[in-house]
Enzyme design. Structure first.
Site, PDB file in Angstrom:
ATOM      1  N   ASP B  23       8.171  19.743 -42.822  1.00  0.00           N
ATOM      2  CA  ASP B  23       6.710  19.716 -42.905  1.00  0.00           C
ATOM      3  C   ASP B  23       6.088  20.094 -41.569  1.00  0.00           C
ATOM      4  O   ASP B  23       4.947  20.534 -41.510  1.00  0.00           O
ATOM      5  CB  ASP B  23       6.214  18.287 -43.207  1.00  0.00           C
ATOM      6  N   LYS B 228      10.236  16.306 -22.331  1.00  0.00           N
ATOM      7  CA  LYS B 228      11.477  16.394 -23.094  1.00  0.00           C
ATOM      8  C   LYS B 228      12.652  16.317 -22.140  1.00  0.00           C
ATOM      9  O   LYS B 228      12.571  16.902 -21.076  1.00  0.00           O
ATOM     10  CB  LYS B 228      11.539  17.742 -23.846  1.00  0.00           C
ATOM     11  N   ASP B 253      14.438  26.536 -26.578  1.00  0.00           N
ATOM     12  CA  ASP B 253      15.404  27.446 -25.952  1.00  0.00           C
ATOM     13  C   ASP B 253      16.339  26.720 -24.990  1.00  0.00           C
ATOM     14  O   ASP B 253      17.195  27.352 -24.386  1.00  0.00           O
ATOM     15  CB  ASP B 253      14.672  28.548 -25.177  1.00  0.00           C
TER      16      ASP B 253
END
Lengths: 304, 304
Positions: B23, B228, B253
């Site tokens: 989603d 992150k 990436d």
């Protein structure tokens, strides 16, 4: 486990025996003779005293911002008599390593320098070409043209085959970008020394090892370090003075550089002082990795 | 050992099934949508395509130099439609963490910033006081007065209780000296993110993690990282969008930041692209620590 170090301060008999054991004292400077611009009381007298007992004194410093001539000026300005040949600084050690050991064949033997004028002076003395360093062209903000020219190589010098990183009070993002790209293109990675901090004003400031570590983090490569505790420096000192290692004592304030340097160099002794980085608790800790053979609170305690 | 990732490029059936599974797509930006100022061909179209299939798109970036508003301007200038609420940058994540989670009690809750204006903008939005950052007073050479005033504390702000380090294109020795002394005095150590490099101009430049690593080297402390793969960022994203993690896919990436972020966040899927840092060889290696669930050569391959 290593025996605990012998405490010499306030014990004239032990001090006398200690001094008698050695012909040559390799002395770290910052944190031992002075801190920053502050000369420790009694430094001049203790050096005179050692000389008066026929001992050879060598000043061995990881400070890469000064050439040997600069260091001698510093010693002189503080009233410490010295000879330039008695001074081993990591900038000198690095220049010697590049010219006499590494010997990268021309034309790809130019050095990209991260560091101050002391490194440049010693490289010039050895006839080594370099860029970077104190050049104002690298002491500025990075521009879009820099990104482009570094990325496509048009702003890089094809003859750079070595990156030498030392303490740089004028470090910039632009210098890191250049150094990283030279390393990525295969340049050899050297560091004058890897001290994480620099003792100054009775506290600590960023050291050469904290200036070069971004390059290690970016490339995953470890540099060849030319300062203490690298034995490349010990070999140069021995080559120059031809002394008996068993009759030599390394004196310093850092266990992981100075004292390790003496132990790994298999010198007859190591003496720690408590006027710099090391605290007694470090070698008293269970399983301490580096333990000096002797210690004093301050170098002038050797006066007895 | 993790199963090898499914290769989707050129396989319309697999792509269709892949898109149907989710989603919401959490998209890393640099290295996925563009590299530096170069937009990858097909980026706009693939985002339109995902939206046209009813998918929610969130732009999740570790780039700490831009605020969410700056990021939206960048997306807009590249022709990518977006809403500011869809953007999660590490500067925003850091500001939220300081104001809503860390909650250091005043007056010792001021932040010393290493970084650019994006961090400052997000701190201001959250009403957080700060010094350092883009202030020209720290973008200059260190002086003897600085050494003295930093050492004796007279040039330090007693209310600084947090050091936040992000990407700083204007890093100076002076900033490192200040940050180190705040940390030595007990300030909490935060990093917007720890990426070692920054993709730009089809190559790499120093990243935020390479700017903060001197402080780690000097203090021996590890910062709390807010980008992150820190799950603090994932929790914020989930808190905002209230999505089912099993129906969410992280696209990136970098294996050690993006893909790890998705795996540790227990998302339904992770998709690696080969237009940035990661190479196929990394996850094909024996015992590869991070393996994505899917990969494509480039994001636009999802257009099928």
């Amino acid at each position: 486990m290593a025996s605990p170090p012998k405490h010499l301060s306030g014990d004239p008999t032990a001090i006398n025996e200690f001094i008698d054991k050695f012909d040559i004292f390799l002395l770290d400077c910052d944190g031992v003779l002075w801190s920053g611009d502050h000369l420790f009381p009694g430094t001049v007298e203790i050096l005179e005293y050692l000389r008066s007992r026929g001992k050879k004194v060598v000043f061995v410093t990881n400070n890469s911002t000064k050439s040997r001539a600069d260091y001698q000026k510093k010693l002189t300005s503080m009233g410490i008599p010295s000879n330039i040949e008695e001074i081993f600084a990591s900038a000198y050690s690095s220049a010697i390593y590049i010219s006499r050991i590494l010997k990268v064949p021309p034309p790809k033997n130019k050095v990209f320098v991260i560091g101050e004028i002391g490194i440049e002076t010693e490289l010039k003395t050895e006839g080594i070409e370099f860029i970077g360093g104190t050049d104002p062209a690298y002491r500025r903000d990075i521009t879009p043209e820099d990104y482009k020219g570094i990325a496509d190589g048009s702003l890089l010098d094809d003859n750079v085959g070595i990156v030498l990183a030392g303490l740089d009070f004028h470090i910039t993002y632009l210098k890191y970008a250049h150094a990283y790209h030279y390393l990525a293109r295969g340049a050899k990675f050297l560091a004058t020394n890897t001290d994480s901090t620099l003792p100054a004003n009775h506290t600590f400031f960023p050291g050469a090892g904290s200036i070069s570590i971004p390059l290690i983090n970016m490339t995953g490569q470890q540099p060849t370090a030319l300062g203490k505790p690298s034995q490349a420096m010990m070999d140069s000192i021995e080559g120059k003075f031809q002394f008996d290692r068993k009759k030599a004592c390394m004196v310093g304030d850092r266990l992981d550089t100075d004292i390790r340097f003496g132990i790994e160099g298999k010198l007859g002794g190591t003496l720690a002082v408590l006027t710099g980085v090391a605290k007694k608790e470090e070698w008293e800790a269970e399983g301490a990795p580096v333990v000096p053979a002797y210690y004093v609170e301050k170098l002038s305690d050797l006066k007895g």
